[in-house]
Design a protein around this motif. Structure first.
Motif, PDB file in Angstrom:
ATOM      1  N   LEU A  14      -3.759 -10.973   3.989  1.00  0.00           N
ATOM      2  CA  LEU A  14      -2.342 -11.328   3.843  1.00  0.00           C
ATOM      3  C   LEU A  14      -1.853 -11.114   2.423  1.00  0.00           C
ATOM      4  O   LEU A  14      -0.819 -10.477   2.187  1.00  0.00           O
ATOM      5  CB  LEU A  14      -2.149 -12.789   4.258  1.00  0.00           C
ATOM      6  CG  LEU A  14      -0.752 -13.397   4.124  1.00  0.00           C
ATOM      7  CD1 LEU A  14       0.251 -12.647   4.992  1.00  0.00           C
ATOM      8  CD2 LEU A  14      -0.778 -14.883   4.500  1.00  0.00           C
ATOM      9  N   THR A  15      -2.589 -11.606   1.446  1.00  0.00           N
ATOM     10  CA  THR A  15      -2.129 -11.498   0.056  1.00  0.00           C
ATOM     11  C   THR A  15      -2.215 -10.072  -0.464  1.00  0.00           C
ATOM     12  O   THR A  15      -1.464  -9.693  -1.364  1.00  0.00           O
ATOM     13  CB  THR A  15      -2.929 -12.432  -0.856  1.00  0.00           C
ATOM     14  OG1 THR A  15      -4.343 -12.179  -0.684  1.00  0.00           O
ATOM     15  CG2 THR A  15      -2.646 -13.895  -0.521  1.00  0.00           C
ATOM     16  N   GLY A  16      -3.119  -9.274   0.103  1.00  0.00           N
ATOM     17  CA  GLY A  16      -3.154  -7.865  -0.290  1.00  0.00           C
ATOM     18  C   GLY A  16      -1.850  -7.168   0.015  1.00  0.00           C
ATOM     19  O   GLY A  16      -1.374  -6.327  -0.768  1.00  0.00           O
ATOM     20  N   MET A  17      -1.237  -7.521   1.135  1.00  0.00           N
ATOM     21  CA  MET A  17       0.080  -6.966   1.467  1.00  0.00           C
ATOM     22  C   MET A  17       1.163  -7.554   0.566  1.00  0.00           C
ATOM     23  O   MET A  17       2.117  -6.869   0.183  1.00  0.00           O
ATOM     24  CB  MET A  17       0.417  -7.235   2.933  1.00  0.00           C
ATOM     25  CG  MET A  17      -0.445  -6.484   3.921  1.00  0.00           C
ATOM     26  SD  MET A  17       0.099  -6.675   5.630  1.00  0.00           S
ATOM     27  CE  MET A  17      -0.277  -8.407   5.926  1.00  0.00           C
ATOM     28  N   MET A  18       1.021  -8.821   0.237  1.00  0.00           N
ATOM     29  CA  MET A  18       2.056  -9.486  -0.553  1.00  0.00           C
ATOM     30  C   MET A  18       2.201  -8.913  -1.960  1.00  0.00           C
ATOM     31  O   MET A  18       3.238  -9.108  -2.606  1.00  0.00           O
ATOM     32  CB  MET A  18       1.752 -10.983  -0.635  1.00  0.00           C
ATOM     33  CG  MET A  18       1.992 -11.729   0.663  1.00  0.00           C
ATOM     34  SD  MET A  18       1.452 -13.444   0.592  1.00  0.00           S
ATOM     35  CE  MET A  18       2.161 -14.086   2.118  1.00  0.00           C
ATOM     36  N   LEU A  19       1.188  -8.213  -2.432  1.00  0.00           N
ATOM     37  CA  LEU A  19       1.292  -7.568  -3.748  1.00  0.00           C
ATOM     38  C   LEU A  19       2.240  -6.377  -3.718  1.00  0.00           C
ATOM     39  O   LEU A  19       2.554  -5.801  -4.760  1.00  0.00           O
ATOM     40  CB  LEU A  19      -0.085  -7.116  -4.229  1.00  0.00           C
ATOM     41  CG  LEU A  19      -1.138  -8.198  -4.444  1.00  0.00           C
ATOM     42  CD1 LEU A  19      -2.431  -7.576  -4.949  1.00  0.00           C
ATOM     43  CD2 LEU A  19      -0.643  -9.255  -5.432  1.00  0.00           C
ATOM     44  N   GLY A  20       2.688  -5.986  -2.524  1.00  0.00           N
ATOM     45  CA  GLY A  20       3.575  -4.847  -2.395  1.00  0.00           C
ATOM     46  C   GLY A  20       2.866  -3.617  -1.887  1.00  0.00           C
ATOM     47  O   GLY A  20       3.433  -2.533  -1.863  1.00  0.00           O
ATOM     48  N   GLU A  21       1.598  -3.803  -1.467  1.00  0.00           N
ATOM     49  CA  GLU A  21       0.784  -2.694  -0.975  1.00  0.00           C
ATOM     50  C   GLU A  21       0.778  -1.528  -1.972  1.00  0.00           C
ATOM     51  O   GLU A  21       1.255  -0.436  -1.692  1.00  0.00           O
ATOM     52  CB  GLU A  21       1.240  -2.253   0.413  1.00  0.00           C
ATOM     53  CG  GLU A  21       0.946  -3.313   1.470  1.00  0.00           C
ATOM     54  CD  GLU A  21       1.009  -2.797   2.885  1.00  0.00           C
ATOM     55  OE1 GLU A  21       1.633  -1.761   3.122  1.00  0.00           O
ATOM     56  OE2 GLU A  21       0.426  -3.451   3.762  1.00  0.00           O
ATOM     57  N   VAL A  22       0.243  -1.825  -3.136  1.00  0.00           N
ATOM     58  CA  VAL A  22       0.185  -0.825  -4.209  1.00  0.00           C
ATOM     59  C   VAL A  22      -1.257  -0.523  -4.602  1.00  0.00           C
ATOM     60  O   VAL A  22      -1.503   0.098  -5.626  1.00  0.00           O
ATOM     61  CB  VAL A  22       0.958  -1.311  -5.456  1.00  0.00           C
ATOM     62  CG1 VAL A  22       2.439  -1.391  -5.167  1.00  0.00           C
ATOM     63  CG2 VAL A  22       0.430  -2.665  -5.943  1.00  0.00           C
ATOM     64  N   SER A  23      -2.196  -0.956  -3.773  1.00  0.00           N
ATOM     65  CA  SER A  23      -3.597  -0.786  -4.169  1.00  0.00           C
ATOM     66  C   SER A  23      -4.438  -0.140  -3.061  1.00  0.00           C
ATOM     67  O   SER A  23      -5.364  -0.785  -2.568  1.00  0.00           O
ATOM     68  CB  SER A  23      -4.184  -2.152  -4.527  1.00  0.00           C
ATOM     69  OG  SER A  23      -3.970  -3.086  -3.470  1.00  0.00           O
ATOM     70  N   PRO A  24      -4.181   1.074  -2.674  1.00  0.00           N
ATOM     71  CA  PRO A  24      -3.242   2.027  -3.282  1.00  0.00           C
ATOM     72  C   PRO A  24      -1.899   2.140  -2.573  1.00  0.00           C
ATOM     73  O   PRO A  24      -1.064   2.936  -2.952  1.00  0.00           O
ATOM     74  CB  PRO A  24      -4.003   3.342  -3.163  1.00  0.00           C
ATOM     75  CG  PRO A  24      -4.731   3.217  -1.865  1.00  0.00           C
ATOM     76  CD  PRO A  24      -5.134   1.759  -1.775  1.00  0.00           C
ATOM     77  N   GLY A  25      -1.677   1.402  -1.504  1.00  0.00           N
ATOM     78  CA  GLY A  25      -0.412   1.493  -0.787  1.00  0.00           C
ATOM     79  C   GLY A  25      -0.396   2.636   0.221  1.00  0.00           C
ATOM     80  O   GLY A  25      -1.352   3.396   0.343  1.00  0.00           O
ATOM     81  N   GLY A  26       0.704   2.725   0.967  1.00  0.00           N
ATOM     82  CA  GLY A  26       0.829   3.749   1.994  1.00  0.00           C
ATOM     83  C   GLY A  26       1.056   5.129   1.411  1.00  0.00           C
ATOM     84  O   GLY A  26       1.221   5.293   0.200  1.00  0.00           O
TER      85      GLY A  26
END
Length: 563
Positions: free
Chosen positions: A364-376
């Motif tokens: 859940l919190t991985g998405m809450m960072l804005g999905e920048v690691s590395p993101g879509g």
């Protein structure tokens, strides 16, 4: 396959993808690759597009919005009339209006949230000509926006940022189609299903029980599902289904496909702006965050499941296997699901709803960072560049001069656009979660009471607001409220971020480069990487900590232990 060997092989594959796929994408989007010109040229004539004509950011954004609106309408119509269309051996009827609208928005926005089971809702025709097509095109849209922003940094005094239709076409033809085709053959060779045959009906003569086994053209959609960070499964079980993900090799390749383009885009970024060190700095921030969340979630999943432990079942050292496909185990499942939720993919090979509270907290919190690691694909790159602009603004304040990034002065307009892009997702998620938790229609969705039920609501809107698509499956999402509210979250999470990004690309492209001076804050250094990570963590932490405190944290503490 041993976990450490899996990680080693994955790192080697991704390192090669970073270098060679990243360089290849730079060549594609700078017009240095033309071997598919025979397919490109008819496409441009069909679209009525001059491939040599570039667009201002306003025209680029308008083209993207018009295309997306038409695509949503066509995909909605296709679902509503699928009962009268061919390639429907299971005789699927029309999809209900609210669900059809939610699904159309979902696939066009690269979210692939599914309030339905594919094998019992969608015909082969809808899956192939509707959903699979959007898997390619929506992914290409995301990459195109990232490339447009990179051009904004790379160009000097330019009124244009490229041509949306050209970027869209080249992304599909030169990147997504060839890679997907090759890996689809590998998946078929490993046993992934690929057939146009009707569903199989099996009758057991010993006990008189009959069973219907769903089938379909699965492998051809599986690879683009992962490569394009789409995530929508042909079957409800998604990556846990042996028809989609039959072996350990396909499981490893799925993770590599998910991560390849998002990581490789950092090389593309460095190549196009003329400084690979800049791309490496962004990559370093992504890797630190990804590694931290993978380690945390894997560790959490190797602890005992609190509910199972409370029932007196002795914990086994292999990790919590509740909701986990035993072919892969707890660690491989955590790797797959973390890669999926850190990249706006949303495909899963185990049940997120059955994870330990802190394992679910990690996803859940991985998405809450804005999905920048590395993101879509694309979306991770342009989102982390928004955070980078906020970071250089703070760095500029610390050194007492106008902030600069890649030689471009970051002034009030750029900071405002970056702030809008960064804050759209958290505001959307928090507001819609609050509405759902405060209304009878919203509270009717979770199948669990207490903090876990709240986590199911929070996870749903976090996933949709980030265009991810994974879910705590304990939420009954196929209702009028959740179909409409979810569609709103997906539209905001996609287009309310893309428009500020393109506006930012336009204003940056029009600027001239300022020579670096003694007081210039270097953005290719370790200090900048630390600052960038800090900004990402602070924005996510300050926004979402109260919400996660009411969900997975209180659920974990209610069991009397943190881990």
């Amino acid at each position: 396959m041993d976990f450490f060997l899996t990680v080693l092989v994955m790192v080697v594959i991704l390192a090669l993808a970073w270098r060679f796929l990243g360089s290849y994408m730079a060549a594609v989007y700078t017009g240095r690759v033309h071997f598919l010109g025979f397919a490109e040229r008819p496409t441009y004539r069909l679209l009525g597009v001059d491939p040599e004509g570039e667009q201002t950011w306003q025209r680029y954004a308008a083209s993207l919005i018009i295309y997306s609106g038409v695509a949503i309408g066509l995909l909605y119509l296709l679902q509503r009339i699928q009962g009268a269309l061919p390639w429907n051996p299971a005789h699927m009827h029309a999809v209900a209006p609210a669900l059809a609208f939610n699904t159309a928005v979902s696939f066009v926005s690269n979210t692939n949230w599914q309030n339905y089971a594919g094998e019992s809702t969608m015909s082969y025709f809808t899956q192939m000509t509707g959903l699979a097509v959007q898997n390619f095109v929506s992914a290409s849209v995301g990459i195109a926006v990232a490339i447009a922003l990179i051009r904004g940094f790379a160009r000097k005094g330019s009124p244009t940022i490229g041509n949306f239709w050209v970027d869209l076409t080249r992304g599909v033809y030169y990147i997504l189609l060839p890679i997907s085709f090759v890996f689809a053959l590998i998946f078929v060779g490993q046993g992934a299903m690929q057939t146009m045959g009707a569903y199989a009906h099996v009758h057991n003569t010993l006990n008189g029980v009959s069973q219907t086994i769903p089938r379909g053209p699965v492998a051809s959609q599986e690879t683009i599902k992962e490569l394009g960070t789409n995530g929508g499964g042909f079957f409800n079980a998604n990556g846990a289904s042996p028809f989609e993900n039959p072996t350990g090799l396909t499981n490893l390749l799925s993770v590599c496909l998910i991560l390849s383009i998002p990581f490789a885009l950092t090389y593309t970024f460095g190549k196009m702006v003329g400084s690979l060190r800049q791309g490496v700095a962004v990559l370093a921030a992504m890797l630190v965050l990804f590694g931290a969340w993978l380690g945390f979630t894997s560790y959490a999943q190797h602890g005992p499941n609190p509910a199972v432990a409370a029932a007196g079942v002795v914990h086994q050292p292999g990790g919590s296997l509740q909701g986990v496909e035993t072919r892969f185990g707890a660690t491989q499942s955590a790797l797959y699901n973390v890669a999926s939720t850190q990249t706006s993919t949303g495909s899963v090979n185990s049940s997120a709803d059955a994870y330990n509270p802190m394992g679910g907290f990690g996803m859940l919190t991985g998405m809450m960072l804005g999905e920048v690691s590395p993101g879509g694909v694309g979306s991770g790159m342009y989102t982390i560049l928004l955070f980078a602009l906020v970071a250089v603004f703070l760095g500029g304040l610390m050194v007492g001069r106008t902030p600069e990034y890649l030689g471009k002065k970051i002034q009030a307009r750029e900071v405002k656009l970056a702030a809008i892009g960064v804050l759209v997702m958290p505001v959307t998620v928090v507001v819609l979660t609050a509405i759902a938790a405060a209304t009878p229609m919203g509270r009717a969705g979770p199948l669990n009471a207490g903090p876990h039920g709240f986590s199911e609501i929070l996870y749903a809107f976090t996933s949709q607001g980030n265009n991810n698509g994974s879910a705590f499956a304990g939420l009954s999402g196929n209702t009028l409220f959740y179909n409409v509210a979810g569609a709103a979250a997906m539209l905001m999470g996609r287009f309310a971020v893309i428009v500020p990004v393109l506006a930012l690309a336009g204003t940056l492209a029009s600027k001239n480069v300022v020579p670096a001076g003694a007081g210039t804050f270097r953005t290719d250094s370790g200090l900048f990487v630390v600052l960038l990570i800090g900004v990402i963590l602070i924005v996510g932490g300050l926004t979402f900590f109260p919400a996660v405190s009411l969900g997975p944290l209180v659920e974990q503490f209610s069991h009397g232990r943190f881990f």
